[in-house]
Design a protein around this motif. Sequence first.
Motif, PDB file in Angstrom:
ATOM      1  N   HIS A 156       0.829  -1.209   0.000  1.00 11.17           N
ATOM      2  CA  HIS A 156       0.000   0.000   0.000  1.00 11.17           C
ATOM      3  C   HIS A 156       0.868   1.265   0.000  1.00 11.17           C
ATOM      4  O   HIS A 156       0.705   2.141  -0.849  1.00 11.17           O
ATOM      5  N   HIS A 160       1.823   4.144  -3.134  1.00 14.80           N
ATOM      6  CA  HIS A 160       1.758   5.613  -3.066  1.00 14.80           C
ATOM      7  C   HIS A 160       3.028   6.231  -3.655  1.00 14.80           C
ATOM      8  O   HIS A 160       2.972   7.215  -4.388  1.00 14.80           O
ATOM      9  N   TYR A 210     -11.569   1.591   2.170  1.00 14.40           N
ATOM     10  CA  TYR A 210     -10.694   2.754   2.331  1.00 14.40           C
ATOM     11  C   TYR A 210     -10.313   3.355   0.979  1.00 14.40           C
ATOM     12  O   TYR A 210     -10.028   4.544   0.868  1.00 14.40           O
ATOM     13  N   GLU A 217      -5.763   6.737  -2.745  1.00 16.73           N
ATOM     14  CA  GLU A 217      -6.001   5.572  -1.889  1.00 16.73           C
ATOM     15  C   GLU A 217      -6.570   4.426  -2.709  1.00 16.73           C
ATOM     16  O   GLU A 217      -6.300   3.259  -2.437  1.00 16.73           O
TER      17      GLU A 217
HETATM   18 ZN    ZN Z   1      -2.830   5.203   1.756  1.00 19.81          ZN
END
Ligand code: ZN
Length: 255
Positions: A156, A160, A210, A217
């Motif tokens: 995750h 990003h 999320y 995200e």
């Molecule tokens: Zn994140």
Amino acid sequence: MVAFFKSRRRARLRALPISDEWRRTIERNVPIVRRLPGADREELFGHVQVFLAEKHFEGCGGLELTDEIRVTIAAQACLLLLHRDTDYYPLLTSILVYPSTYVVEGEHHLGGGVWEEGDEPHLGHTGSSLSALVLAWDSSLGGARVIDDGENLVFHEFAHQLDFESGDANGTPLLESNGQYASWARVLGAEFDALRRASETGAPSVLDEYGAENPAEFFAVATEAFFERPIELRSKHAALYEQLRAFYRQDPAEW
Ligand SMILES: [Zn+2]
């Protein structure tokens, strides 16, 4: 010239044999690596050598860094780099590792333009203007050891970083062609809208809720599902799977 020496140094590092101990650590702590085709596994070990030579790790909150911690994080980060001409997360200098959940002081967005002052617990974060990435070690290890729940903190946060390489935290990493940007925007835009609707109605999704927060995200959450729930993602979100397969140049549903 600098680029020439850098790429020569990296080629040398990639060619170094990885130690048995590191190999065992990776196979034990990052079991998804055992599913990789053999050539991919060797490519990954090469990337790990470069990553560990170039990135600075720091233990925080009393954590004493070990090779196990560095290697376990590096192997997950480098899985996202296979099969491409990579610059090894060029915006990232340091990886800060806490033993567990850590508290960030300051203002937090609660959604809908509402902000709150106070301390908030975190498992990990990074930012486009930070040259650092922060991780909780227990979640980094737990996320790696369970390979089919769609949750992986390290994937995750490093997704990003890939997103930031395009200059913006907008859910679009560097792609190959104008055509790829167009289809990425079309497919991920529609999937993001669908996840927002699902999260409002409480409908279940392969993708973590999320991801409905914002497109950045969404890309990070989709990356977790792509590697950890690939078969479900491919059957329920075929177009999204295809975009990610083209970007990551890997096909985890076939492993
Ligand atoms: Zn994140």
